[in-house]
Design a protein around this motif. Structure first.
Motif: not given
Length: 165
Positions: A127-128, A100, A3, A138-139, A134-136, A131-132
Motif C-alpha cells: 500500500r506504500w 505532494e 494528521g 503522517e504515518a 502527506r499520508k506517508k 500512498a500520498s
C-alpha cells in the motif's frame, strides 16, 4: 492526533518554493516582482547566496503556467506571469499544497536518517507506493510517537522526538 498537526511537528526543510509562496501570500493579490521577492527573502533566515534573483526566477518559472518557455510546460502550476519579472500566486489567498510536489527533506540530520529507515521498512508494504506523500509523513509522525526504536534512534543522535500527547 490529527494528521496535519502531526506533520507540523516535523522539522521539514523549507524549500525556495515554500519561501517564495510565503512571501507572495503576504503581498496584495499574491503578486510580486522578482526584486521585491528577493528583498523579502533577504529579511528571513534563508541564505540567499549571490545568485538569488536567478534562483527565484528559475524556481517560479518551474511552476509557472505561462513562463514564456514554449518548450517547457509546468507540471504543477502555482504561479502566473503577469509581466516580465512580475508574478502572481494562482490560488491566492490560499496556500498551495506543496508537500505532494516536493521531495521530503528534514533540517535535522537524525530525522532525515529516521525517515530513510522508516521509508525503507514501510516500502515493503504494497500500500506504500499508492500512498500520498502527506499520508506517508503522517504515518512517519505516528511512528515517531509510538515506535520506541525510532524514538531511541533520535535521542541517540541528539535530537528530541516529538512529544506524545
Amino acid at each position: 492526533m490529527e494528521g496535519e498537526k502531526l506533520i507540523e511537528k516535523l522539522p521539514l526543510s523549507s524549500s525556495w518554493l515554500e519561501d517564495i509562496v510565503d512571501v507572495l501570500l503576504k503581498r496584495p493579490n499574491g503578486e510580486g516582482e522578482i526584486d521585491s521577492i528577493v528583498a523579502a527573502l533577504m529579511r528571513t533566515d534563508r541564505d540567499i547566496g549571490a545568485e538569488a534573483e536567478s534562483t527565484v526566477t528559475r524556481t517560479i518559472n518551474n511552476y509557472c503556467r505561462n513562463s514564456g518557455d514554449a518548450e517547457k510546460k509546468a507540471k504543477h502550476e502555482i504561479f502566473e506571469r503577469l509581466a516580465p519579472g512580475c508574478y502572481r500566486l494562482l490560488n491566492y489567498p490560499s496556500r498551495p499544497d506543496l508537500i505532494e510536489i516536493q521531495n521530503i527533506r528534514f533540517d535535522d540530520y537524525a530525522y532525515q536518517k529516521a525517515w530513510e529507515l522508516f521509508y525503507k521498512s514501510a516500502a515493503k508494504d504494497e500500500r506504500w507506493a499508492a500512498a500520498s506523500k502527506r499520508k506517508k509523513l503522517e504515518a512517519f509522525s505516528r511512528s515517531l510517537l509510538s515506535n520506541e526504536r525510532l524514538r531511541d534512534f533520535l535521542k541517540a543522535c541528539g535530537s528530541e522526538p516529538p512529544e506524545i500527547i
